[in-house]
Enzyme design. Structure first.
Site, PDB file in Angstrom:
ATOM      1  N   HIS A  85     -11.145  75.231  58.018  1.00 22.28           N
ATOM      2  CA  HIS A  85     -10.745  74.801  56.675  1.00 22.28           C
ATOM      3  C   HIS A  85     -10.075  75.980  55.965  1.00 22.28           C
ATOM      4  O   HIS A  85     -10.471  77.135  56.142  1.00 22.28           O
ATOM      5  CB  HIS A  85     -11.971  74.321  55.888  1.00 22.28           C
ATOM      6  CG  HIS A  85     -11.597  73.622  54.611  1.00 22.28           C
ATOM      7  ND1 HIS A  85     -11.209  74.313  53.486  1.00 22.28           N
ATOM      8  CD2 HIS A  85     -11.519  72.309  54.301  1.00 22.28           C
ATOM      9  CE1 HIS A  85     -10.913  73.433  52.528  1.00 22.28           C
ATOM     10  NE2 HIS A  85     -11.099  72.216  52.999  1.00 22.28           N
ATOM     11  N   GLU A 152      -3.938  69.457  55.742  1.00 18.81           N
ATOM     12  CA  GLU A 152      -4.367  69.708  54.371  1.00 18.81           C
ATOM     13  C   GLU A 152      -3.482  70.787  53.757  1.00 18.81           C
ATOM     14  O   GLU A 152      -3.794  71.986  53.879  1.00 18.81           O
ATOM     15  CB  GLU A 152      -5.819  70.182  54.352  1.00 18.81           C
ATOM     16  CG  GLU A 152      -6.808  69.144  54.812  1.00 18.81           C
ATOM     17  CD  GLU A 152      -8.154  69.331  54.116  1.00 18.81           C
ATOM     18  OE1 GLU A 152      -8.612  68.391  53.486  1.00 18.81           O
ATOM     19  OE2 GLU A 152      -8.717  70.430  54.190  1.00 18.81           O
TER      20      GLU A 152
HETATM   21  P1  PGA Z   1     -10.067  67.763  47.583  1.00 20.81           P
HETATM   22  O1  PGA Z   1     -10.490  68.691  48.815  1.00 20.81           O
HETATM   23  O2  PGA Z   1     -10.121  66.324  48.056  1.00 20.81           O
HETATM   24  O3  PGA Z   1     -11.076  68.048  46.520  1.00 20.81           O
HETATM   25  O4  PGA Z   1      -8.674  68.170  47.191  1.00 20.81           O
HETATM   26  C1  PGA Z   1     -10.088  68.365  50.124  1.00 20.81           C
HETATM   27  C2  PGA Z   1     -10.527  69.410  51.099  1.00 20.81           C
HETATM   28  O5  PGA Z   1     -10.477  70.617  50.787  1.00 20.81           O
HETATM   29  O6  PGA Z   1     -10.937  69.067  52.227  1.00 20.81           O
END
Ligand code: PGA
Length: 235
Positions: A85, A152
């Protein structure tokens, strides 16, 4: 058929997992919740839902204080694990080499890794692709078939809106062309925007942060995932 997997990433938040799970609709086999390790232990006793961890050790067990191995996760019924992540890459300095080892350890235990990739800033297509290609360069084509990748874009995490649908489709399509079979999108997903994202041809599900912390809100996203899966099955 388009499968949609809805993954909730609780990050370093305590949701009160017993109450949370009571409010979550049961038997949702398209849903994975990823609480912190403490609530994950409590939650692993429930069999209504699938569980994921937010991280795993690079070590396989032994004298490594504070670490949690893939073997331990397996023992407690964990089926998925988020790796790489952006918050871990940024704040814990997690490297591509460590991420690769984590993926190998997880696959060894038949736990599905959910590898997060995404560019830090929004500049242009070439820049994003270069950054993402760097993040996936050590992941073999065999591994790409077995794991889930979550696109992401860091600039869209924790914001008021996700990346545009066109942009998401473009990058997720690139990941498909790189050999990843299952591609999720994450970054400011909520119940108001998840339907259009889930309908994108290259998207196989969502990785949801803030909007997964509230079970009622998360239920709505899960329902959309089911509805779209059902709809696509009709064609
Ligand atoms: P968020 O986070 O939906 O709060 O933007 C997503 C993530 O970091 O996996």
């Amino acid at each position: 058929m388009k499968e949609n997997l809805i993954v909730g990433n609780f990050k370093e938040n305590i949701v009160g997992i017993n109450e949370y799970l009571k409010s979550l609709k049961p038997n949702k086999n398209n849903t994975v919740v990823c609480p912190n390790f403490l609530e994950l232990f409590v939650a692993s006793k429930s069999n209504n839902i699938k569980f994921g961890a937010q991280d795993v050790s690079v070590f396989n067990g032994g004298s490594f204080t504070g670490e949690t191995s893939a073997k331990m996760l397996k023992k407690f019924g964990v089926e998925y694990c988020i790796v790489g992540h952006s918050e871990r890459r940024k704040f814990i300095n997690e490297t591509n080499a460590q991420i690769k080892i984590k993926i190998e350890n997880l696959l060894e235990e038949q736990i599905v890794p959910i590898l997060c990739v995404g560019e830090y800033t929004f500049l242009n297509y070439d820049n994003s692709i270069n950054e993402i290609n760097y993040q996936i360069k050590d992941i073999s084509s065999e591994m790409r078939k077995k794991i889930i990748v979550a696109y992401e874009p860091v600039w869209a995490i924790g914001q008021t809106k996700p990346a545009s649908n066109e942009w998401i489709e473009k990058i997720c399509n690139h990941l498909k062309n790189c050999g990843f079979k299952n591609v999720l999108y994450g970054g400011s997903v909520d119940e108001t925007n998840s339907k259009t994202i889930l309908n994108l041809p290259s998207v196989n599900g969502l990785l949801v942060g803030r909007a997964s912390l509230n079970a009622e809100q998360f239920n709505k996203i899960i329902d959309l995932g089911e509805e779209i899966k059902w709809k696509t099955r009709q064609h």
